[in-house]
Every structure is written in structure tokens, then in C-alpha cells.
Design an enzyme around this catalytic site. Structure first.
Site, PDB file in Angstrom:
ATOM      1  N   THR A 240       0.437  -1.231  -0.249  1.00 13.17           N
ATOM      2  CA  THR A 240      -0.381   0.362  -0.231  1.00 13.17           C
ATOM      3  C   THR A 240       1.032   1.543  -0.264  1.00 13.17           C
ATOM      4  O   THR A 240       1.666   1.106   1.015  1.00 13.17           O
ATOM      5  CB  THR A 240      -0.963   0.260   1.560  1.00 13.17           C
ATOM      6  OG1 THR A 240      -1.724  -1.559   0.753  1.00 13.17           O
ATOM      7  CG2 THR A 240      -1.786   1.074   1.123  1.00 13.17           C
ATOM      8  N   CYS A 325      24.334   6.690   8.036  1.00  6.06           N
ATOM      9  CA  CYS A 325      24.288   5.536   8.251  1.00  6.06           C
ATOM     10  C   CYS A 325      25.197   4.659   9.472  1.00  6.06           C
ATOM     11  O   CYS A 325      25.699   3.146   9.557  1.00  6.06           O
ATOM     12  CB  CYS A 325      24.143   4.098   6.613  1.00  6.06           C
ATOM     13  SG  CYS A 325      22.749   5.013   6.258  1.00  6.06           S
TER      14      CYS A 325
END
Length: 379
Positions: A240, A325
Site C-alpha cells: 500500500t 548510516c
């Protein structure tokens, strides 16, 4: 909270006010699922996605149908690399990338290496540049992909994308570029590029949404899906769709296209002032060359401990020692190591990345504080 000056725009950017405003109705008033084809709630959501797809495509010179929305650039990178590897499964495969790529790329390459692919990691010179001659000579009969980022996230160094794209086209090889740091910051065109990853939160959009550009109407094949389900996004990425975030992504792409050139020049002037002032401190060095993004500088400070330097500077100026990161790692940046910096200088290097909210006063105050910290640590 009393936040420090923010000069870490390569890690993330604040969601622009106009982006937040555009997103708000899609959390409540227009809450429909874009995959609901039988009623108005779904139609309205789908129309919003279509508009956002067009806005994102315009930013990089693509067609709307070539934009596949993902949860971010990391997912887009995984889809591009692993999806291409899966496509050629059973064949002998070779990939070409670079030692200074983002960890998302390097970890994907490691993953397909473990699954049987050959990977060539191109070296860089002391300025972070690759050799086109090295790239050309690395191509093998079974090379499936050239994977090189548009602009480096730590140094801002820009690779010669047009030349790389031309070489890939000439040899019939997929060219995938991580365009995360470039899109919305500098002029980007997908001409000659087969796959490109971009991210909303690097260009004043929301976190948790990105896109993979997949070239349409070309003889080279497209990657295979890595997430299966309802066949969303033309079957490339099921799930979705996050309508509010995608609307925000589209709005950010639209206004960055309008303001990018003027803003880039403003930030270049501020960056040069910051850089020139900091480089007057004895035993400091620029990591990289002048062929880079206009808002980024990466500077090594000799004679100090890297952890002490970063901790002290960040009390008043939010910066980083490399990729967000990997910023929790005490190890020196793999990018700076590949450029030949020694261990201590690599750890004592700071990336300053400026952005939309950076003022001249911010830069002046940063210079004063960093100089005070460096000289204080040197005793």
C-alpha cells in the site's frame, strides 16, 4: 530544546513548511487507498500519486511512468541491484562499482557476491575520482551492470555521469546510479541512465519515501521485484502506497526544481567562506577536489583525536564524520580510506553540509567555534 547550528544536510533535511502543508490533508480528509479503484476515495488518492509522480519525474528529466515509489533510497538500491541479479540468475554475472559508494550499494554488492556474482570495486585517486580508463578496462563479456553514484555523500565529489552513461550505452550494459545526494541539489538528467535511486528526505521532503527511476522503452531488461504482494507500482514494488509522504515528495521535487540553481549559488558562496576560513587553521586539509556539490566540504584536522573533535564540535554545530548510516562507528570513513587518508586523519575529518536554512551568521559562528575547539584540543 536548544539545538546547535545544523550543518548536516547530507544526512537529512528538514521537511519544508510547504511540504508539510501539502501533506496534511492526506492524513485525514483524503485518507483513501490509492489501490481502491471502485470509489472516489481511491480515485482522489490515485490522482494525487499521479501528480506527485509527474513532479518527481520532472526533477530528473524522466517520464512519470518511469518513477517507481519505494520506502526510500535503500529499498530502491536493493531493487535495482538485487533485482538485476535475479533477472540474470543462472548466467555468469559481473558487476562494476566503486570503493567509495554508499554502504547500501556496497552491502548489496557483497550480498550478490555471496550468491555467485563477480564484482569489481574501482579504486579512486586522492581526490575521490575514478578513472574512466579503469572503468572501460574492467568491462567483461558478462558484465551486467555499472553502478556508480552521481555525487558522493561524504565529499560531494561528482562522477562524470554523462561519460559513464555513454560508455554503458555503447557496451549494452545497465547503468545504475545512486542519485540521492545530487537530485534536488544540482542539475540531474536521466539521459543514458537505466536505473536511478533518489530519496525525499535529502531534498526537504519526508523520511520513509524514495523512488527508483526505471528506463522505459529500452532493449535492456528491467529488474525483478523484491517485494511481492498486490502488484502495486507496475509489479515492481508491492505494498500500500504512502500517499501523504508521496505527495510531500512531489511537492519537494517541484519547489527544488524551481529554486535549486539560485540556492546552489548562495550555498556555494557560504561554503567557500566556511572552507577558506577553516583551512587557514594550521594543519588542516580539504578532502576531495573542487568538482563537487556546492554545499559540501569535508576537512581533515591534523593533531587532534577524531572522537574528541566530533564530540566537542557537535556541542554547538551539528556535523558528522561521514555517512549518517555509519556515523556511530569509531572506524575511519571507508570513503576517506579509499582516497588514501591515513587512519588518524580519516577519523579527524568532518563533513560540513549546508542547506536551505543555513545563514551567513551560522557559518561565521561555526568558523569561530571550530577554530576554538581545534586549537583547544591541540593544547
Amino acid at each position: 530544546m536548544n539545538y546547535p547550528i545544523y550543518l548536516d544536510y547530507n544526512a537529512t533535511t528538514p521537511c519544508a513548511p510547504e511540504v508539510v502543508k501539502a501533506m496534511i490533508p492526506w492524513f485525514g480528509e483524503h485518507f483513501g487507498n490509492a489501490a481502491s479503484k471502485s470509489h472516489a476515495f481511491g480515485w482522489v488518492a490515485e490522482n494525487a500519486l499521479d501528480e506527485a509522480r509527474e513532479q518527481v519525474a520532472n526533477l530528473i528529466g524522466a517520464q512519470a511512468k518511469e518513477i517507481i515509489f519505494t520506502s526510500g533510497a535503500t529499498e530502491a538500491i536493493n531493487l535495482a541491484i538485487k533485482g538485476t541479479f535475479d533477472l540474470y540468475k543462472g548466467e555468469k554475472q559481473h558487476y562494476i562499482t566503486c570503493e567509495t559508494e554508499h554502504k547500501a550499494v556496497l552491502d548489496c554488492m557483497k550480498s550478490i557476491e555471496e550468491a555467485g556474482a563477480e564484482v569489481t570495486y574501482l579504486p579512486v585517486d586522492k581526490n575521490g575520482n575514478i578513472s574512466l580508463a579503469d572503468l572501460n578496462s574492467s568491462i567483461l563479456p558478462h558484465t551486467k551492470m555499472i553502478c556508480l553514484m552521481w555525487a558522493n555523500n561524504e565529499t560531494g565529489i561528482i562522477h562524470p555521469i554523462a561519460e559513464i552513461a555513454g560508455l554503458a550505452e555503447e557496451r549494452g550494459i545497465v547503468f545504475f546510479t545512486d542519485g540521492v545526494q545530487a537530485a534536488g541539489k544540482t542539475q540531474v538528467s536521466v539521459k543514458g541512465i537505466h536505473l536511478m535511486a533518489i530519496s525525499a528526505h535529502k531534498l526537504y521532503g519526508p523520511k520513509g519515501v524514495g523512488a527508483l527511476y526505471i528506463r522505459h522503452n529500452h532493449s535492456l531488461p528491467k529488474p525483478l521485484a523484491q517485494i511481492h504482494g498486490g502488484g502495486h507500482e507496475k509489479g515492481f514494488r508491492s505494498g500500500t502506497l504512502n500517499v501523504p509522504a508521496i505527495v510531500g515528495f512531489g511537492k519537494a521535487a517541484e519547489f527544488r526544481l524551481d529554486e535549486m540553481n539560485v540556492e546552489s549559488e548562495r550555498l556555494k558562496n557560504l561554503r567557500e567562506f566556511l572552507e577558506n576560513k577553516l583551512l587557514t587553521i594550521p594543519d588542516t586539509f580539504l578532502n576531495g577536489s573542487q568538482n563537487r556539490l556546492s554545499h559540501v566540504t569535508n576537512i581533515a584536522f591534523g593533531g587532534v583525536d577524531g572522537e574528541d573533535l566530533l564530540r566537542k564540535v557537535c556541542q554547538k554545530v551539528a556535523v558528522s564524520s561521514g555517512s549518517a548510516c555509519t556515523s556511530i562507528s569509531p572506524k575511519p570513513s571507508h570513503v576517506l580510506q579509499a582516497m588514501g587518508l591515513d587512519h588518524d586523519l580519516g577519523r579527524a575529518s568532518i563533513r560540513f553540509s549546508l542547506g536551505r536554512n543555513t545563514s551567513e551568521q551560522d557559518v561565521v559562528d561555526t568558523v569561530v567555534w571550530v577554530e576554538k575547539v581545534v586549537l583547544g584540543l591541540r593544547g
